[in-house]
Write a protein that holds these residues in place. Sequence first.
Motif, short mmCIF file in Angstrom:
data_model
loop_
_atom_site.label_atom_id
_atom_site.label_comp_id
_atom_site.label_asym_id
_atom_site.label_seq_id
_atom_site.Cartn_x
_atom_site.Cartn_y
_atom_site.Cartn_z
N ASP A 1 17.85 2.53 -7.16
CA ASP A 1 17.21 3.29 -8.20
C ASP A 1 16.64 4.60 -7.75
N CYS A 2 15.67 4.45 -6.85
CA CYS A 2 14.74 5.55 -6.26
C CYS A 2 15.74 6.37 -5.65
N LEU A 3 16.46 6.06 -4.70
CA LEU A 3 17.16 6.88 -3.85
C LEU A 3 18.32 7.63 -4.60
N SER A 4 18.94 6.98 -5.50
CA SER A 4 19.85 7.69 -6.43
C SER A 4 19.30 8.69 -7.28
N GLY A 5 18.03 8.30 -7.90
CA GLY A 5 17.53 9.49 -8.71
C GLY A 5 16.71 10.60 -7.74
N GLU B 1 19.86 12.86 4.24
CA GLU B 1 18.83 11.88 4.47
C GLU B 1 18.89 10.66 3.59
N VAL B 2 18.76 11.08 2.14
CA VAL B 2 18.87 10.25 1.14
C VAL B 2 20.16 9.49 1.35
N MET B 3 21.30 10.01 1.53
CA MET B 3 22.37 9.64 1.44
C MET B 3 22.52 8.59 2.49
N PHE B 4 22.00 9.02 3.75
CA PHE B 4 22.03 7.92 4.80
C PHE B 4 21.52 6.66 4.49
N HIS B 5 20.18 6.61 3.78
CA HIS B 5 19.58 5.39 3.19
C HIS B 5 20.42 4.77 2.32
N LEU B 6 20.98 5.39 1.37
CA LEU B 6 21.81 4.89 0.39
C LEU B 6 23.10 4.28 0.92
N LEU C 1 9.93 6.20 -1.29
CA LEU C 1 9.77 5.10 -1.97
C LEU C 1 10.63 4.32 -1.95
N GLY C 2 12.07 4.59 -1.84
CA GLY C 2 13.16 3.98 -1.90
C GLY C 2 13.27 3.48 -0.71
N VAL C 3 13.14 4.17 0.39
CA VAL C 3 13.21 3.61 1.79
C VAL C 3 12.09 2.33 1.95
N VAL C 4 10.99 2.60 1.22
CA VAL C 4 9.97 1.25 1.53
C VAL C 4 10.82 -0.09 0.87
N TYR C 5 11.50 -0.03 -0.27
CA TYR C 5 12.09 -0.93 -1.28
C TYR C 5 13.27 -1.38 -0.34
N LEU C 6 13.80 -0.62 0.52
CA LEU C 6 15.01 -0.95 1.37
C LEU C 6 14.41 -1.88 2.49
N GLN C 7 13.25 -1.55 3.01
CA GLN C 7 12.69 -2.25 3.95
C GLN C 7 12.17 -3.94 3.48
N SER D 1 0.94 -1.11 -0.10
CA SER D 1 0.02 0.10 0.04
C SER D 1 0.77 1.23 -0.08
N ALA D 2 1.82 1.21 0.76
CA ALA D 2 2.84 2.38 0.77
C ALA D 2 3.45 2.58 -0.53
N ILE D 3 3.86 1.60 -1.31
CA ILE D 3 4.52 1.89 -2.72
C ILE D 3 3.41 2.16 -3.52
N GLU D 4 2.06 1.64 -3.57
CA GLU D 4 1.05 2.33 -4.34
C GLU D 4 0.82 3.85 -4.23
N THR D 5 0.69 4.20 -2.87
CA THR D 5 0.45 5.53 -2.68
C THR D 5 1.50 6.52 -3.14
N PHE D 6 2.79 6.25 -2.59
CA PHE D 6 3.96 6.86 -3.18
C PHE D 6 3.79 7.05 -4.72
N GLU D 7 3.78 5.88 -5.45
CA GLU D 7 3.67 6.07 -6.79
C GLU D 7 2.65 7.02 -7.45
N LYS D 8 1.48 6.86 -6.64
CA LYS D 8 0.47 7.92 -7.23
C LYS D 8 0.69 9.33 -6.87
#
Length: 604
Positions: free
Chosen positions: A275-279, A296-301, A260-266, A230-237
């Motif tokens: 790909d999401c976080l780099s973009g 923050e994005v660098m931290f998750h990367l 969205l990248g953080v969701v995929y990380l989990q 559900s998180a992926i779907e709503t972020f994509e919308k």
Amino acid sequence: MHQLAQLILLVGESKYVGDYVAKNLLELALVTYERSLGMHVSTADVLHLLGTIGMSESSYDSARRYFERALALKKEILGDLSISVAETLYLIGKVQGNSGDIEDALETLKEAMQIQIYVNGKDHENVAAILNDVGVIQLRRGNEDAALLCFKESIRIWEMRVDKKNNFIGEVLLNVGEVEFAKENYDEAINHFIEAMSIFKEKRGVDHISVALVYYKLGKSYFQRKEFPSAIETFEKCISIRTLKFGSNSLPVAEALGDLGVVYLQKDELMKARDCLSGALQTMLDKSSNNLSAAEVMFHLGKVMIKMKYYDEAITYFQDSITIRYRISGKNDLGIAETLMELGLLHERKQEYHKSLDCYRSCLQIRKAHLSEHEFVADTYHSIGVVEQSIGNHKQALVEFGAALTIYQKCIGEEHSSCAKTINNIGLVYDAMKEYDESIKYHKEALRLRQLNLGKDDLKVADSLDSIASIYQRQAKNEKALKCLKEAMRIRTLHLGNDHLEVATTLFGMGIIFCDMNELDKAMSCYDVSLSIRQQKLGGKSIEVAQTLHNMGSVYALKQEYKKALEHWTSSLEKYKEAGLAEDHHMVTCTRGNISMAESLISG
């Protein structure tokens, strides 16, 4: 001159001119009015308009100056209780809030609301609007209950004045969702966000930016509930609408793409996460090199790179994240502390213990400055203790674990699972120091707390039982050791099945104890099952398989079956070599000695 000023004012107010032109025209009108009229309501109105342009440009200092000049004129001309005074106070409050002066904003908004209530009554829509803004300020102050009261009262008033599908109600519902999110009531937050979404879609259209905002907040809420699809779907919308409105390389798109990248990380979908976080990072850095969101994005990367085992890349991302935070927020930023913890853990994994300690101690300094005696401070002491334990500084490890335990007990209670974790490590340190009576005391307490917090069938309970069994074995209390290992075996089989490597390890330990007790058939039975599991899971080229074969050879030797002993020791030696152990490794030399002994006994 007065008529000229009115003409300039009309042009300046026109929607057909931009803010820059409007501002210049209004400033010209202001000069004209001040010369021709002096202290006049029209002068105050121009100042008010100039303030609104400053707000729209995020020039909050400029806006505030204009509004305050307008306020002073209005109070002088119209009196303190004029609606026009209340309107300007309201905008000053909003400017103060946007500038971060939330305490001043709260007082100013309350003053505006008192005037509105005095003139229009407590159920007027202007009161509802101010209540909504007061609620936002209270939420920023961390006072969720006060914020919720403001929002609910605002909704009550709006529902008296307009239909329930009104945009204003949608905005307040969105804020109520924010409060519930802050209070970790994610179900309630989702319900309010969906209700706000319904209003915005009907009144503003399905691709309005406010709809995208609600999708974003829904994504954050679903993520907290671990409802990742559900998180992926709503972020994509959200990304779809924001791309349509702002372009694919915009910061609003990058914001949602990062989450969205953080969701995929989990979800351990690491390529998608990267790909999401780099973009997201590329867009953020294109806009500004000083961006906390980029940090923050660098931290998750960095965390993605760790999972992908690209450790050097992870270190680079963590260090770059720290650099940005340091530049923007200073060296004592809590985000820096969190990143230092991850960096310390990475150095620890690479066995770069002194670098790890440097990171943990820097983190500790920041956290103590901000948090004093807090669970995060205890976590940091615990991590330092683990590294000191790893490098053999046992006394210092005890100091660090002791500090962690004291804070845990004070902050989260003496029977919390975090206390069990630290008490277990203290037991391991005393074990390494060969102070077995102290060690078993701590391990038994860790066992009690784990059983209390996790239940008697948890795998961490099995770990504590292993530790206790190990000490009993060293003390030659084999029956007690065996009892602990049998219970650990029961727990592991329950959770992991009969053919898991941890089951094999437990069987291996039981084999050693049975051997010590001279129950050789039982020992061989344990080793045989352990060997079968290890061969199946690890293949032939593993130290664990070699060790099991070695111990089986020792059992045969004790049974005086020297040919079988020789056969197993020879196989063990081959496996040690295949696993990459050097000729002078103690396991290799020990096995060679056993082979020589067996050959001598057979030939003799």
